[in-house]
Design a protein around this motif. Structure first.
Motif, PDB file in Angstrom:
ATOM      1  N   GLU A 100       0.811  -1.211   0.000  1.00  8.89           N
ATOM      2  CA  GLU A 100       0.000   0.000   0.000  1.00  8.89           C
ATOM      3  C   GLU A 100       0.851   1.272   0.000  1.00  8.89           C
ATOM      4  OE1 GLU A 100      -3.792  -2.176   2.169  1.00  8.89           O
ATOM      5  OE2 GLU A 100      -2.699  -0.621   3.261  1.00  8.89           O
ATOM      6  N   ALA A 101       2.108   1.164   0.424  1.00  4.88           N
ATOM      7  CA  ALA A 101       3.003   2.318   0.378  1.00  4.88           C
ATOM      8  C   ALA A 101       3.674   2.477  -0.981  1.00  4.88           C
ATOM      9  CB  ALA A 101       4.075   2.185   1.463  1.00  4.88           C
ATOM     10  N   GLU A 137       2.166   2.600  -6.715  1.00  2.07           N
ATOM     11  CA  GLU A 137       2.471   3.185  -8.016  1.00  2.07           C
ATOM     12  C   GLU A 137       3.728   2.577  -8.630  1.00  2.07           C
ATOM     13  OE1 GLU A 137       5.032   5.320  -5.135  1.00  2.07           O
ATOM     14  OE2 GLU A 137       3.009   4.482  -5.145  1.00  2.07           O
ATOM     15  N   ARG A 186      -8.312   2.628  -6.242  1.00  2.00           N
ATOM     16  CA  ARG A 186      -7.751   3.979  -6.169  1.00  2.00           C
ATOM     17  C   ARG A 186      -8.001   4.722  -7.482  1.00  2.00           C
ATOM     18  NH1 ARG A 186      -1.571   5.245  -4.392  1.00  2.00           N
ATOM     19  NH2 ARG A 186      -2.406   4.557  -2.381  1.00  2.00           N
ATOM     20  N   THR A 226      -8.756   4.737   3.863  1.00  2.00           N
ATOM     21  CA  THR A 226      -8.155   4.411   2.567  1.00  2.00           C
ATOM     22  C   THR A 226      -9.182   4.277   1.463  1.00  2.00           C
ATOM     23  OG1 THR A 226      -6.408   3.205   3.757  1.00  2.00           O
ATOM     24  CG2 THR A 226      -6.595   2.810   1.387  1.00  2.00           C
ATOM     25  N   PRO A 241       2.120  11.520   6.851  1.00  2.00           N
ATOM     26  CA  PRO A 241       3.095  12.399   6.186  1.00  2.00           C
ATOM     27  C   PRO A 241       2.772  13.869   6.405  1.00  2.00           C
ATOM     28  CG  PRO A 241       1.592  11.425   4.583  1.00  2.00           C
ATOM     29  CD  PRO A 241       1.294  10.771   5.899  1.00  2.00           C
ATOM     30  N   TYR A 289      -2.930  20.233   4.686  1.00  2.00           N
ATOM     31  CA  TYR A 289      -4.145  19.433   4.795  1.00  2.00           C
ATOM     32  C   TYR A 289      -5.370  20.346   4.855  1.00  2.00           C
ATOM     33  CZ  TYR A 289      -1.597  15.112   5.720  1.00  2.00           C
ATOM     34  OH  TYR A 289      -0.783  14.012   5.606  1.00  2.00           O
ATOM     35  N   VAL A 334      -4.016  14.929  -2.643  1.00  2.00           N
ATOM     36  CA  VAL A 334      -3.043  13.898  -3.002  1.00  2.00           C
ATOM     37  C   VAL A 334      -3.695  12.530  -2.783  1.00  2.00           C
ATOM     38  CG1 VAL A 334      -1.044  15.322  -2.480  1.00  2.00           C
ATOM     39  CG2 VAL A 334      -2.046  13.935  -0.675  1.00  2.00           C
ATOM     40  N   GLN A 357      -3.649   9.773  -1.102  1.00  2.00           N
ATOM     41  CA  GLN A 357      -3.126   9.025   0.041  1.00  2.00           C
ATOM     42  C   GLN A 357      -4.212   8.655   1.042  1.00  2.00           C
ATOM     43  OE1 GLN A 357      -0.386  11.952   1.647  1.00  2.00           O
ATOM     44  NE2 GLN A 357      -1.909  12.708   3.097  1.00  2.00           N
TER      45      GLN A 357
END
Length: 298
Positions: free
Chosen positions: A37-38, A41, A83, A197, A232, A236, A268, A270
């Motif tokens: 999941e990290a 991409e 996603r 998520t 991170p 926000y 973003v 995430q």
């Protein structure tokens, strides 16, 4: 209102051996999933994932399927495409750009995989999902005026992974608090942070991921179902929610859908965070006071 079905989700039933566990307790599989999941991409090889889980490739694939009800490749493909579906629902960006952002090297491979999961091409899905998703209300547009943009620093967290409907979030926090007490974590000093998520309009309830987390104070976690994450740092967009958790998705629509139309800002990819102002493991769960925080592009 919480969702009983993913009305903007796959038009094809998910074929799997069994749903994932309510609590992901197998540390080997947990380590692999955190890595997946990290790095969604990026290319993800089975050998690398097996190494993360401290298993041979053969035993990793077999154990992953036993625990999660699907193979590692199926998990990676499904979460990448979920996603991508969120991007298609929210943003007007080109399909090729979305394909690259979720780890596909070619337009054609992305379209084939997306159609296999959702029964529609990405372009068809974008139109379908925008018609199927619940529209923002005038009240939610007014509520978006209360959104604030803040800067947060990196926050090391200790977290516990749950799967299942958002209707189970109160139970998740109770189970998490019990685990924290086992390792001697001082609950009276803890700020609870929920990690979001999945969009429940897209992902079926039994596959929805939710992490209960608190700041990492350095307590040993041993072989417990706890793991370490980082919230991170960055900009926000935040919106306060002080009401039953069952009403939280009206706040998400105000923040994630109505507010960007006013501000021109982009999020973003995430997920989001729920920054609790009061411990969610206290009280009867009828009311939750928290700030929803979604990361913004620089």
């Amino acid at each position: 209102m919480l969702f009983t079905e993913a009305h903007a989700g796959s038009r094809k039933p998910h074929e799997r051996d069994n749903p994932p566990p309510r609590v992901l307790e197998d540390r080997r599989i947990l380590l692999a999933i955190r890595y997946i999941e990290a790095h969604l991409e990026r290319p993800l090889s089975l050998d690398r994932l097996a190494s993360r889980a401290h298993l041979s490739t053969f035993h990793f694939q077999r154990r992953f399927r036993e625990v999660m009800g699907e193979t590692p490749s199926e998990y990676i493909r499904r979460t990448r495409l979920d996603r991508a579906a969120i991007h298609l629902l929210i943003y007007p960006e080109p399909v090729l750009s979305i394909a690259f952002s979720v780890g596909y090297a070619s337009h054609e491979a992305f379209i084939r995989a997306f159609h296999r999961q959702f029964g529609l091409t990405p372009t068809q899905y974008r139109q379908f999902a925008r018609q199927a998703s619940i529209p923002t209300t005038e009240q939610e547009h007014r509520r978006a005026q209360a959104v604030q943009v803040v800067s947060l620093h990196d926050r090391p967290l200790v977290a516990m992974r749950f799967y299942g409907s958002y209707a189970c979030v109160a139970e998740n926090w109770q189970r998490f608090a019990e685990e924290l007490q086992r390792i001697g974590y001082p609950l009276e000093q803890a700020q609870a942070i929920g990690v979001i998520t999945d969009n429940p309009e897209i992902t079926p309830n039994e596959l929805v991921r939710y992490d209960c987390a608190v700041p990492d104070l350095g307590h040993p976690i041993g072989r417990s179902p706890l793991s370490r994450l980082t919230l991170p740092g960055g900009r926000y967009a935040c919106l306060e929610h002080d009401a039953p958790y069952s009403e939280v998705f009206a706040a998400y629509r105000a923040l994630a859908t109505a507010w960007p139309q006013r501000s021109g800002e982009r999020f973003v990819p995430q997920g989001g965070y729920e920054l609790y102002r009061e411990p969610p493991w206290q009280g009867d769960g009828s009311r939750q006071w928290l700030d929803i925080a979604l990361g913004l592009e620089s």
